[in-house]
Design a protein around this motif. Structure first.
Motif, PDB file in Angstrom:
ATOM      1  N   THR A   1       1.005  -1.199  -0.103  1.00 58.88           N
ATOM      2  CA  THR A   1      -0.615  -0.137  -0.087  1.00 58.88           C
ATOM      3  C   THR A   1       1.542   1.409   0.105  1.00 58.88           C
ATOM      4  N   ARG A   2       0.266   2.734  -0.007  1.00 60.04           N
ATOM      5  CA  ARG A   2       0.833   3.653   0.015  1.00 60.04           C
ATOM      6  C   ARG A   2       1.677   4.087   1.487  1.00 60.04           C
ATOM      7  N   LEU A   3       0.974   3.940   2.088  1.00 55.76           N
ATOM      8  CA  LEU A   3       1.055   3.806   3.794  1.00 55.76           C
ATOM      9  C   LEU A   3       2.813   3.158   3.985  1.00 55.76           C
ATOM     10  N   ASP A   4       2.174   1.949   3.124  1.00 57.10           N
ATOM     11  CA  ASP A   4       3.683   0.907   3.739  1.00 57.10           C
ATOM     12  C   ASP A   4       4.922   1.018   3.475  1.00 57.10           C
ATOM     13  N   SER A   5       4.558   1.828   1.915  1.00 59.10           N
ATOM     14  CA  SER A   5       5.582   2.489   0.634  1.00 59.10           C
ATOM     15  C   SER A   5       6.152   3.232   1.507  1.00 59.10           C
ATOM     16  N   LEU A   6       5.347   4.046   1.912  1.00 63.77           N
ATOM     17  CA  LEU A   6       5.958   6.061   3.336  1.00 63.77           C
ATOM     18  C   LEU A   6       7.128   6.034   3.991  1.00 63.77           C
ATOM     19  N   THR A   7       6.389   4.450   5.044  1.00 65.46           N
ATOM     20  CA  THR A   7       7.238   4.029   5.984  1.00 65.46           C
ATOM     21  C   THR A   7       8.215   3.607   5.477  1.00 65.46           C
ATOM     22  N   SER A   8       8.719   2.877   4.721  1.00 57.40           N
ATOM     23  CA  SER A   8       9.826   2.475   4.283  1.00 57.40           C
ATOM     24  C   SER A   8      10.924   3.415   3.938  1.00 57.40           C
ATOM     25  N   ASP A   9       9.862   4.695   3.528  1.00 59.87           N
ATOM     26  CA  ASP A   9      11.143   5.887   3.031  1.00 59.87           C
ATOM     27  C   ASP A   9      10.517   7.274   3.485  1.00 59.87           C
ATOM     28  N   PRO A  10      11.823   7.293   4.627  1.00 58.61           N
ATOM     29  CA  PRO A  10      11.675   8.667   5.422  1.00 58.61           C
ATOM     30  C   PRO A  10      11.931   9.524   5.143  1.00 58.61           C
ATOM     31  N   ALA A  11      12.642   9.688   3.941  1.00 59.72           N
ATOM     32  CA  ALA A  11      12.752  11.258   3.607  1.00 59.72           C
ATOM     33  C   ALA A  11      11.821  11.524   2.568  1.00 59.72           C
ATOM     34  N   LYS A  12      11.386  10.501   1.557  1.00 60.33           N
ATOM     35  CA  LYS A  12       9.674  11.115   1.045  1.00 60.33           C
ATOM     36  C   LYS A  12       8.974  10.918   2.040  1.00 60.33           C
ATOM     37  N   LEU A  13       8.382  10.589   3.257  1.00 56.61           N
ATOM     38  CA  LEU A  13       7.233  10.767   4.257  1.00 56.61           C
ATOM     39  C   LEU A  13       7.777  12.131   5.321  1.00 56.61           C
ATOM     40  N   ALA A  14       8.577  12.305   4.607  1.00 57.87           N
ATOM     41  CA  ALA A  14       9.302  13.551   5.946  1.00 57.87           C
ATOM     42  C   ALA A  14       8.740  15.280   4.772  1.00 57.87           C
ATOM     43  N   THR A  15       8.937  14.131   3.245  1.00 55.35           N
ATOM     44  CA  THR A  15       8.454  15.647   2.072  1.00 55.35           C
ATOM     45  C   THR A  15       6.814  15.979   2.257  1.00 55.35           C
ATOM     46  N   ILE A  16       6.570  14.792   2.481  1.00 54.48           N
ATOM     47  CA  ILE A  16       4.703  14.404   2.415  1.00 54.48           C
ATOM     48  C   ILE A  16       4.430  15.520   3.337  1.00 54.48           C
ATOM     49  N   LEU A  17       5.139  15.505   5.026  1.00 53.53           N
ATOM     50  CA  LEU A  17       4.268  15.987   5.862  1.00 53.53           C
ATOM     51  C   LEU A  17       4.309  18.006   5.586  1.00 53.53           C
ATOM     52  N   LYS A  18       5.169  17.541   5.768  1.00 56.36           N
ATOM     53  CA  LYS A  18       5.913  19.324   5.107  1.00 56.36           C
ATOM     54  C   LYS A  18       4.835  19.678   4.508  1.00 56.36           C
ATOM     55  N   ALA A  19       4.860  19.436   3.439  1.00 60.63           N
ATOM     56  CA  ALA A  19       3.555  19.808   2.508  1.00 60.63           C
ATOM     57  C   ALA A  19       2.538  19.850   2.920  1.00 60.63           C
ATOM     58  N   HIS A  20       2.132  19.861   4.114  1.00 63.37           N
ATOM     59  CA  HIS A  20       0.749  19.979   5.211  1.00 63.37           C
ATOM     60  C   HIS A  20       1.031  20.947   5.922  1.00 63.37           C
ATOM     61  N   ILE A  21       2.458  21.511   6.783  1.00 59.16           N
ATOM     62  CA  ILE A  21       2.768  22.791   6.964  1.00 59.16           C
ATOM     63  C   ILE A  21       2.759  23.868   7.293  1.00 59.16           C
ATOM     64  N   ILE A  22       2.450  24.657   7.708  1.00 58.17           N
ATOM     65  CA  ILE A  22       2.619  26.387   7.011  1.00 58.17           C
ATOM     66  C   ILE A  22       4.207  26.881   8.591  1.00 58.17           C
ATOM     67  N   LYS A  23       4.147  28.079   8.281  1.00 63.25           N
ATOM     68  CA  LYS A  23       4.192  28.507   8.974  1.00 63.25           C
ATOM     69  C   LYS A  23       3.476  29.846   9.464  1.00 63.25           C
ATOM     70  N   GLY A  24       3.619  29.378  11.011  1.00 62.05           N
ATOM     71  CA  GLY A  24       2.538  30.643  12.030  1.00 62.05           C
ATOM     72  C   GLY A  24       1.973  29.402  12.733  1.00 62.05           C
ATOM     73  N   LYS A  25       0.923  29.910  13.921  1.00 64.96           N
ATOM     74  CA  LYS A  25       0.676  29.296  15.020  1.00 64.96           C
ATOM     75  C   LYS A  25      -1.272  30.152  14.195  1.00 64.96           C
ATOM     76  N   LEU A  26      -1.941  29.474  12.717  1.00 70.72           N
ATOM     77  CA  LEU A  26      -3.188  30.445  12.790  1.00 70.72           C
ATOM     78  C   LEU A  26      -4.445  28.927  12.929  1.00 70.72           C
ATOM     79  N   THR A  27      -5.032  30.056  14.378  1.00 68.88           N
ATOM     80  CA  THR A  27      -6.045  29.236  14.506  1.00 68.88           C
ATOM     81  C   THR A  27      -7.497  29.014  13.259  1.00 68.88           C
ATOM     82  N   MET A  28      -8.276  28.623  13.649  1.00 66.19           N
ATOM     83  CA  MET A  28      -9.368  28.026  12.999  1.00 66.19           C
ATOM     84  C   MET A  28     -10.002  29.712  12.782  1.00 66.19           C
ATOM     85  N   THR A  29      -9.904  30.125  13.658  1.00 70.66           N
ATOM     86  CA  THR A  29     -10.801  31.886  13.700  1.00 70.66           C
ATOM     87  C   THR A  29      -9.607  32.212  12.867  1.00 70.66           C
TER      88      THR A  29
END
Length: 95
Positions: A1-29
């Protein structure tokens, strides 16, 4: 599965996680205020320098996040506090 392939490739997993992160602490408000100013649309930049487009659908009251490749997710929960961040849940992985 895709999850298995990501857990076996830490660099790719890190890139995917970083794609979800923005700088700052924005609340929903904070995000809601920006969406109001942007008439329901804003673009934020993730820590990889890529755009994340947020669009509020007033009929469903959902906010869609779309990455630079057109992958979409919806917010599912908001404002989970962490000492270093504010975390919002998504229903899908942007990849």
């Amino acid at each position: 599965t895709r999850l298995d392939s990501l857990t076996s490739d830490p660099a790719k997993l890190a890139t995917i996680l970083k794609a979800h992160i923005i700088k700052g602490k924005l609340t929903m408000t904070d995000i809601s205020k920006k969406l109001a100013v942007g008439k329901g649309k804003i673009t934020l930049t993730n820590i990889l320098g890529q755009p994340l487009k947020l669009v509020h659908n007033s009929k469903t009251n959902q906010v869609t996040v779309t990455d630079a490749n057109g992958h979409q997710a919806y917010f599912t929960n908001f404002d989970t506090k962490d000492p270093h961040a504010v975390i919002h849940g998504l229903d899908n992985v942007l990849m």
